[in-house]
Design a protein around this motif. Structure first.
Motif, PDB file in Angstrom:
ATOM      1  N   MET A  44       0.839  -1.204   0.000  1.00  0.00           N
ATOM      2  CA  MET A  44       0.000   0.000   0.000  1.00  0.00           C
ATOM      3  C   MET A  44       0.869   1.249   0.000  1.00  0.00           C
ATOM      4  SD  MET A  44      -3.002   0.999   2.680  1.00  0.00           S
ATOM      5  CE  MET A  44      -3.915   2.540   2.489  1.00  0.00           C
ATOM      6  N   LEU A  45       0.447   2.243  -0.744  1.00  0.00           N
ATOM      7  CA  LEU A  45       1.190   3.495  -0.827  1.00  0.00           C
ATOM      8  C   LEU A  45       0.802   4.429   0.315  1.00  0.00           C
ATOM      9  CD1 LEU A  45       1.041   4.282  -4.639  1.00  0.00           C
ATOM     10  CD2 LEU A  45       3.102   3.834  -3.321  1.00  0.00           C
ATOM     11  N   SER A  46       1.799   4.991   0.981  1.00  0.00           N
ATOM     12  CA  SER A  46       1.524   5.967   2.029  1.00  0.00           C
ATOM     13  C   SER A  46       1.277   7.336   1.410  1.00  0.00           C
ATOM     14  CB  SER A  46       2.706   6.048   2.993  1.00  0.00           C
ATOM     15  OG  SER A  46       3.829   6.608   2.329  1.00  0.00           O
ATOM     16  N   LYS A  47       0.647   8.223   2.168  1.00  0.00           N
ATOM     17  CA  LYS A  47       0.400   9.584   1.673  1.00  0.00           C
ATOM     18  C   LYS A  47       1.715  10.305   1.396  1.00  0.00           C
ATOM     19  CE  LYS A  47      -4.131  10.435   3.772  1.00  0.00           C
ATOM     20  NZ  LYS A  47      -4.906  11.276   4.731  1.00  0.00           N
ATOM     21  N   ASN A  48       2.713  10.072   2.241  1.00  0.00           N
ATOM     22  CA  ASN A  48       4.013  10.719   2.052  1.00  0.00           C
ATOM     23  C   ASN A  48       4.673  10.256   0.750  1.00  0.00           C
ATOM     24  OD1 ASN A  48       3.844  12.179   4.405  1.00  0.00           O
ATOM     25  ND2 ASN A  48       5.061  10.740   5.619  1.00  0.00           N
ATOM     26  N   ARG A  49       4.518   8.972   0.461  1.00  0.00           N
ATOM     27  CA  ARG A  49       5.130   8.454  -0.765  1.00  0.00           C
ATOM     28  C   ARG A  49       4.418   9.003  -1.992  1.00  0.00           C
ATOM     29  NH1 ARG A  49      10.240   7.182  -1.384  1.00  0.00           N
ATOM     30  NH2 ARG A  49      10.604   5.558  -2.915  1.00  0.00           N
ATOM     31  N   ILE A  50       3.090   9.087  -1.921  1.00  0.00           N
ATOM     32  CA  ILE A  50       2.324   9.661  -3.031  1.00  0.00           C
ATOM     33  C   ILE A  50       2.724  11.112  -3.254  1.00  0.00           C
ATOM     34  CG2 ILE A  50       0.005  10.351  -3.791  1.00  0.00           C
ATOM     35  CD1 ILE A  50      -1.049   7.855  -2.324  1.00  0.00           C
ATOM     36  N   THR A  51       2.888  11.851  -2.165  1.00  0.00           N
ATOM     37  CA  THR A  51       3.296  13.260  -2.259  1.00  0.00           C
ATOM     38  C   THR A  51       4.667  13.388  -2.896  1.00  0.00           C
ATOM     39  OG1 THR A  51       1.975  13.847  -0.323  1.00  0.00           O
ATOM     40  CG2 THR A  51       3.736  15.366  -0.945  1.00  0.00           C
ATOM     41  N   LEU A  52       5.595  12.522  -2.480  1.00  0.00           N
ATOM     42  CA  LEU A  52       6.946  12.547  -3.051  1.00  0.00           C
ATOM     43  C   LEU A  52       6.906  12.295  -4.553  1.00  0.00           C
ATOM     44  CD1 LEU A  52      10.059  12.449  -3.025  1.00  0.00           C
ATOM     45  CD2 LEU A  52       9.864  10.023  -2.438  1.00  0.00           C
ATOM     46  N   ILE A  53       6.231  11.236  -4.948  1.00  0.00           N
ATOM     47  CA  ILE A  53       6.214  10.862  -6.369  1.00  0.00           C
ATOM     48  C   ILE A  53       5.567  11.946  -7.228  1.00  0.00           C
ATOM     49  CG2 ILE A  53       5.340   9.190  -8.057  1.00  0.00           C
ATOM     50  CD1 ILE A  53       5.497   7.098  -5.739  1.00  0.00           C
ATOM     51  N   THR A  54       4.414  12.438  -6.802  1.00  0.00           N
ATOM     52  CA  THR A  54       3.716  13.452  -7.605  1.00  0.00           C
ATOM     53  C   THR A  54       4.481  14.775  -7.632  1.00  0.00           C
ATOM     54  OG1 THR A  54       2.323  14.004  -5.686  1.00  0.00           O
ATOM     55  CG2 THR A  54       1.436  12.435  -7.280  1.00  0.00           C
ATOM     56  N   SER A  55       5.302  15.042  -6.604  1.00  0.00           N
ATOM     57  CA  SER A  55       6.101  16.278  -6.592  1.00  0.00           C
ATOM     58  C   SER A  55       7.161  16.268  -7.686  1.00  0.00           C
ATOM     59  CB  SER A  55       6.772  16.477  -5.234  1.00  0.00           C
ATOM     60  OG  SER A  55       7.883  15.601  -5.056  1.00  0.00           O
ATOM     61  N   LEU A  56       7.540  15.072  -8.161  1.00  0.00           N
ATOM     62  CA  LEU A  56       8.603  14.967  -9.154  1.00  0.00           C
ATOM     63  C   LEU A  56       8.181  15.444 -10.538  1.00  0.00           C
ATOM     64  CD1 LEU A  56      10.167  11.545  -8.098  1.00  0.00           C
ATOM     65  CD2 LEU A  56      10.914  13.860  -7.490  1.00  0.00           C
ATOM     66  N   LYS A  57       6.932  15.887 -10.647  1.00  0.00           N
ATOM     67  CA  LYS A  57       6.484  16.527 -11.881  1.00  0.00           C
ATOM     68  C   LYS A  57       7.165  17.885 -12.032  1.00  0.00           C
ATOM     69  CE  LYS A  57       2.237  17.229 -14.522  1.00  0.00           C
ATOM     70  NZ  LYS A  57       0.761  17.105 -14.501  1.00  0.00           N
ATOM     71  N   GLN A  58       7.598  18.459 -10.901  1.00  0.00           N
ATOM     72  CA  GLN A  58       8.234  19.773 -10.908  1.00  0.00           C
ATOM     73  C   GLN A  58       9.748  19.638 -10.834  1.00  0.00           C
ATOM     74  OE1 GLN A  58       6.390  22.861  -8.414  1.00  0.00           O
ATOM     75  NE2 GLN A  58       4.826  21.342  -7.866  1.00  0.00           N
ATOM     76  N   LYS A  59      10.428  20.443 -11.616  1.00  0.00           N
ATOM     77  CA  LYS A  59      11.887  20.377 -11.720  1.00  0.00           C
ATOM     78  C   LYS A  59      12.577  20.594 -10.376  1.00  0.00           C
ATOM     79  CE  LYS A  59      15.784  22.504 -14.200  1.00  0.00           C
ATOM     80  NZ  LYS A  59      16.168  23.519 -15.209  1.00  0.00           N
ATOM     81  N   LYS A  60      12.090  21.522  -9.563  1.00  0.00           N
ATOM     82  CA  LYS A  60      12.775  21.829  -8.301  1.00  0.00           C
ATOM     83  C   LYS A  60      12.792  20.633  -7.362  1.00  0.00           C
ATOM     84  CE  LYS A  60       8.817  24.001  -5.937  1.00  0.00           C
ATOM     85  NZ  LYS A  60       8.370  25.238  -5.231  1.00  0.00           N
ATOM     86  N   TYR A  61      11.753  19.827  -7.399  1.00  0.00           N
ATOM     87  CA  TYR A  61      11.708  18.643  -6.539  1.00  0.00           C
ATOM     88  C   TYR A  61      12.528  17.507  -7.132  1.00  0.00           C
ATOM     89  CZ  TYR A  61       8.132  21.123  -3.930  1.00  0.00           C
ATOM     90  OH  TYR A  61       7.473  22.057  -3.181  1.00  0.00           O
ATOM     91  N   ARG A  62      12.598  17.436  -8.455  1.00  0.00           N
ATOM     92  CA  ARG A  62      13.481  16.440  -9.063  1.00  0.00           C
ATOM     93  C   ARG A  62      14.925  16.722  -8.677  1.00  0.00           C
ATOM     94  NH1 ARG A  62      10.009  17.306 -13.592  1.00  0.00           N
ATOM     95  NH2 ARG A  62      11.551  18.548 -14.718  1.00  0.00           N
ATOM     96  N   ILE A  63      15.296  17.986  -8.701  1.00  0.00           N
ATOM     97  CA  ILE A  63      16.653  18.372  -8.312  1.00  0.00           C
ATOM     98  C   ILE A  63      16.871  18.113  -6.824  1.00  0.00           C
ATOM     99  CG2 ILE A  63      18.227  20.326  -8.049  1.00  0.00           C
ATOM    100  CD1 ILE A  63      16.963  21.488 -10.621  1.00  0.00           C
ATOM    101  N   GLN A  64      15.891  18.466  -6.009  1.00  0.00           N
ATOM    102  CA  GLN A  64      16.008  18.280  -4.563  1.00  0.00           C
ATOM    103  C   GLN A  64      16.217  16.812  -4.187  1.00  0.00           C
ATOM    104  OE1 GLN A  64      12.855  20.101  -2.171  1.00  0.00           O
ATOM    105  NE2 GLN A  64      13.006  18.451  -0.678  1.00  0.00           N
TER     106      GLN A  64
END
Length: 246
Positions: free
Chosen positions: A1-21
């Protein structure tokens, strides 16, 4: 099962700043994921509706279609999504033919150009810092795995071109010399292509040593320009044709 934190992390990678982070990016679809699994890229984690025999258990999580839809960037989910770690930039090999991009903004265009580089054997693609990020999910999807075989470099393009010694710099322009009749060095040089709307900028134009153009053959000739990815395919084909013995 996916946690909310993991879902937030993955979906944040749509943005360049989070991919870099996080130094991670998303790859979707079994075929493309397998391309990355069989490359030098390191898998961070795989989320799939059907277990991959080739991936160790602690590196994958089996999820259902509903969970996959929560993390997918695609309209139609593709049964698997993976997180891979970004790679450190390699050294540009200036002894070969290189493609350089000046402010190419459309992810689909960049993805297609990466595929074209792979097809025509160009291993280094040099981009100015305003060009769209090669780890953008839409770019990765459009490359269909070719990103694993083409090194993409982000540089201060004007400075990079200024520091080249005795290397021809070809630039595509509407008013350049006919690419079909112009002598081209197909073994070593830089092929520069510009922004979708504005072409090559004045600063980069000043570094070009040979302006080339794809001539129009239509009777009416009202088409203003070619798509940058389409132009890349035509010009690269002509460069590579020069390497074929008659």
């Amino acid at each position: 099962m996916l946690s909310k934190n993991r879902i937030t992390l993955i979906t944040s990678l749509k943005q360049k700043k989070y991919r870099i982070q996080h130094q991670m990016f998303v790859v979707e679809g079994i075929k493309t994921i397998n391309e990355f699994l069989n490359s030098s890229y390191n898998l961070e984690h795989l989320y799939t509706v059907k277990q991959f025999a080739s991936v160790v258990e602690n590196k994958q999580t089996v999820i259902n279609e509903k969970e996959l839809k929560k993390i997918s960037f695609l309209k139609n989910t593709n049964s698997a999504l993976a997180l891979f770690k970004m790679q450190l930039p390699s050294v540009i090999d200036n002894t070969k033919l290189i493609v350089a991009l000046d402010n190419v903004r459309d992810p689909g265009n960049l993805g297609t150009i990466i595929r074209l580089c792979d097809w025509f054997g160009v291993t280094d693609l040099v981009c100015n810092t305003e060009t769209v990020d090669c780890y953008n999910p839409k770019v990765v999807q459009a490359t269909m795995g070719s990103l694993t075989r083409v090194d993409v470099h982000y540089v201060a393009l004007e400075k990079y071109l200024s520091e080249l010694n005795s290397i021809p710099v070809y630039g595509t322009f509407m008013t350049g010399d006919n690419v079909y009749t112009t002598p081209l060095d197909a073994t070593k040089g830089i092929l520069v292509l510009g922004n979708e709307a504005n072409g090559i900028s004045e600063q980069i134009e000043a570094k070009v040593t040979q302006k080339i153009s794809i001539p129009k053959f239509g009777a009416i000739q009202k088409t203003e320009s070619l798509n940058v990815a389409m132009a890349t395919s035509i010009v690269l084909s002509e460069f590579k044709r020069k390497t074929i013995a008659p």
